[in-house]
Design a protein around this motif. Structure first.
Motif, PDB file in Angstrom:
ATOM      1  N   GLY A 115       0.791  -1.226   0.000  1.00  0.00           N
ATOM      2  CA  GLY A 115       0.000   0.000   0.000  1.00  0.00           C
ATOM      3  C   GLY A 115       0.817   1.266   0.000  1.00  0.00           C
ATOM      4  O   GLY A 115       0.285   2.345   0.272  1.00  0.00           O
ATOM      5  N   LEU A 116       2.090   1.182  -0.301  1.00  0.00           N
ATOM      6  CA  LEU A 116       2.979   2.330  -0.160  1.00  0.00           C
ATOM      7  C   LEU A 116       2.901   3.317  -1.321  1.00  0.00           C
ATOM      8  O   LEU A 116       2.891   4.527  -1.111  1.00  0.00           O
ATOM      9  CB  LEU A 116       4.425   1.841  -0.004  1.00  0.00           C
ATOM     10  CG  LEU A 116       5.485   2.935   0.104  1.00  0.00           C
ATOM     11  CD1 LEU A 116       5.366   3.673   1.432  1.00  0.00           C
ATOM     12  CD2 LEU A 116       6.877   2.341  -0.062  1.00  0.00           C
ATOM     13  N   ILE A 117       2.845   2.820  -2.523  1.00  0.00           N
ATOM     14  CA  ILE A 117       3.081   3.684  -3.689  1.00  0.00           C
ATOM     15  C   ILE A 117       2.091   4.853  -3.778  1.00  0.00           C
ATOM     16  O   ILE A 117       2.461   5.951  -4.168  1.00  0.00           O
ATOM     17  CB  ILE A 117       3.123   2.876  -5.005  1.00  0.00           C
ATOM     18  CG1 ILE A 117       3.699   3.754  -6.123  1.00  0.00           C
ATOM     19  CG2 ILE A 117       1.780   2.288  -5.346  1.00  0.00           C
ATOM     20  CD1 ILE A 117       4.152   2.997  -7.328  1.00  0.00           C
ATOM     21  N   ALA A 118       0.864   4.641  -3.351  1.00  0.00           N
ATOM     22  CA  ALA A 118      -0.132   5.716  -3.413  1.00  0.00           C
ATOM     23  C   ALA A 118       0.184   6.857  -2.448  1.00  0.00           C
ATOM     24  O   ALA A 118      -0.356   7.952  -2.585  1.00  0.00           O
ATOM     25  CB  ALA A 118      -1.514   5.160  -3.107  1.00  0.00           C
ATOM     26  N   HIS A 119       1.068   6.609  -1.485  1.00  0.00           N
ATOM     27  CA  HIS A 119       1.388   7.619  -0.474  1.00  0.00           C
ATOM     28  C   HIS A 119       2.762   8.256  -0.682  1.00  0.00           C
ATOM     29  O   HIS A 119       3.198   9.043   0.154  1.00  0.00           O
ATOM     30  CB  HIS A 119       1.305   7.000   0.919  1.00  0.00           C
ATOM     31  CG  HIS A 119      -0.054   6.477   1.241  1.00  0.00           C
ATOM     32  ND1 HIS A 119      -1.125   7.305   1.534  1.00  0.00           N
ATOM     33  CD2 HIS A 119      -0.540   5.215   1.269  1.00  0.00           C
ATOM     34  CE1 HIS A 119      -2.206   6.561   1.745  1.00  0.00           C
ATOM     35  NE2 HIS A 119      -1.875   5.300   1.590  1.00  0.00           N
ATOM     36  N   LEU A 120       3.435   7.918  -1.786  1.00  0.00           N
ATOM     37  CA  LEU A 120       4.755   8.497  -2.039  1.00  0.00           C
ATOM     38  C   LEU A 120       4.604   9.889  -2.646  1.00  0.00           C
ATOM     39  O   LEU A 120       3.949  10.044  -3.677  1.00  0.00           O
ATOM     40  CB  LEU A 120       5.550   7.599  -2.988  1.00  0.00           C
ATOM     41  CG  LEU A 120       5.898   6.208  -2.462  1.00  0.00           C
ATOM     42  CD1 LEU A 120       6.612   5.403  -3.537  1.00  0.00           C
ATOM     43  CD2 LEU A 120       6.721   6.286  -1.189  1.00  0.00           C
ATOM     44  N   PRO A 121       5.206  10.907  -2.037  1.00  0.00           N
ATOM     45  CA  PRO A 121       5.058  12.265  -2.563  1.00  0.00           C
ATOM     46  C   PRO A 121       5.777  12.464  -3.899  1.00  0.00           C
ATOM     47  O   PRO A 121       5.325  13.236  -4.740  1.00  0.00           O
ATOM     48  CB  PRO A 121       5.649  13.150  -1.473  1.00  0.00           C
ATOM     49  CG  PRO A 121       6.542  12.261  -0.676  1.00  0.00           C
ATOM     50  CD  PRO A 121       5.956  10.880  -0.768  1.00  0.00           C
ATOM     51  N   ARG A 122       6.887  11.776  -4.092  1.00  0.00           N
ATOM     52  CA  ARG A 122       7.667  11.873  -5.334  1.00  0.00           C
ATOM     53  C   ARG A 122       7.999  10.453  -5.773  1.00  0.00           C
ATOM     54  O   ARG A 122       9.110   9.955  -5.515  1.00  0.00           O
ATOM     55  CB  ARG A 122       8.929  12.706  -5.105  1.00  0.00           C
ATOM     56  CG  ARG A 122       8.633  14.182  -4.819  1.00  0.00           C
ATOM     57  CD  ARG A 122       9.855  14.976  -4.419  1.00  0.00           C
ATOM     58  NE  ARG A 122      10.514  14.451  -3.221  1.00  0.00           N
ATOM     59  CZ  ARG A 122      10.086  14.650  -1.973  1.00  0.00           C
ATOM     60  NH1 ARG A 122       8.997  15.359  -1.754  1.00  0.00           N
ATOM     61  NH2 ARG A 122      10.737  14.139  -0.963  1.00  0.00           N
TER      62      ARG A 122
END
Length: 199
Positions: A115-122
């Motif tokens: 579930g990380l990629i949706a929360h990466l700012p860059r």
């Protein structure tokens, strides 16, 4: 700390206490995704954005007692929930930003990211940082226990063409970040993209 970090921390801090009870049946999906990493006894693996540490037990089982498992998360409340659940016994918990990991370059065999990629700012820059800490030939798993359409329905939204998890967007994003996508699955009961660290 950027506004993006503050937003992520606030979002997850408000949900940390009951996160596991909201998704009680995800354990087998995590175990199946970890199995696809192909980890071996003694491997070093990072759970990036580990949250309450649901991946830590299967990661520990995969690398054995001689392996190293680290769970890194930006939100203290999520790490505290991981400790309450006893998952700190399966890996070392680290309060850290995946955009600037305190890990030596090439030190890890694999990164698991649920579930990380949706929360990466860059995203491109952040995925490059994950590539930095993994040895050439090491593996990245981008995972979610339900697919894109099911997740969008759960959240009451539509999938948009710019969704980073769409294969047509994710493959070039990974390639530009030092990864080569080797498999992609997006169905109602699972999202899993595997990539290998380029030489």
């Amino acid at each position: 700390m950027s506004d993006d970090h503050t937003h992520v921390q606030e979002f997850f801090a408000a949900r940390a206490a009951d996160w596991d009870s909201r998704f009680p049946d995800d354990g087998p999906a995590y175990a199946a995704a970890v199995a696809e990493l192909g980890l071996r006894e003694g491997d070093l693996v990072l759970d990036a954005g580990c949250g309450t540490g649901r991946a830590l037990p299967p990661l520990r089982a995969a690398v054995g007692a001689s392996g190293v498992v680290v769970g890194a998360d930006l939100t203290p409340a999520m790490l505290e929930a991981a400790v309450r659940a006893g998952r700190d016994r399966d890996g070392r918990l680290l309060l850290a930003d995946v955009a600037a990991l305190p890990v030596r370059s090439g030190a890890l065999d694999a990164v698991f990211a649920a579930g990380l990629i949706a929360h990466l700012p860059r995203p491109a820059e952040n995925l490059r940082e994950l590539a930095r800490v993994v040895r050439p030939g090491g593996v990245l798993a981008l995972f979610h226990p339900i697919g894109r359409a099911a997740l969008a329905a759960r959240q009451g939204r539509q999938i948009t063409p710019d969704d980073l998890r769409a294969e047509s967007n994710l493959r070039p994003l990974l390639a530009a970040s030092g990864w080569h996508m080797t498999s992609y699955v997006d169905r109602d009961d699972r999202f899993l993209a595997l990539a290998v660290r380029a030489d």
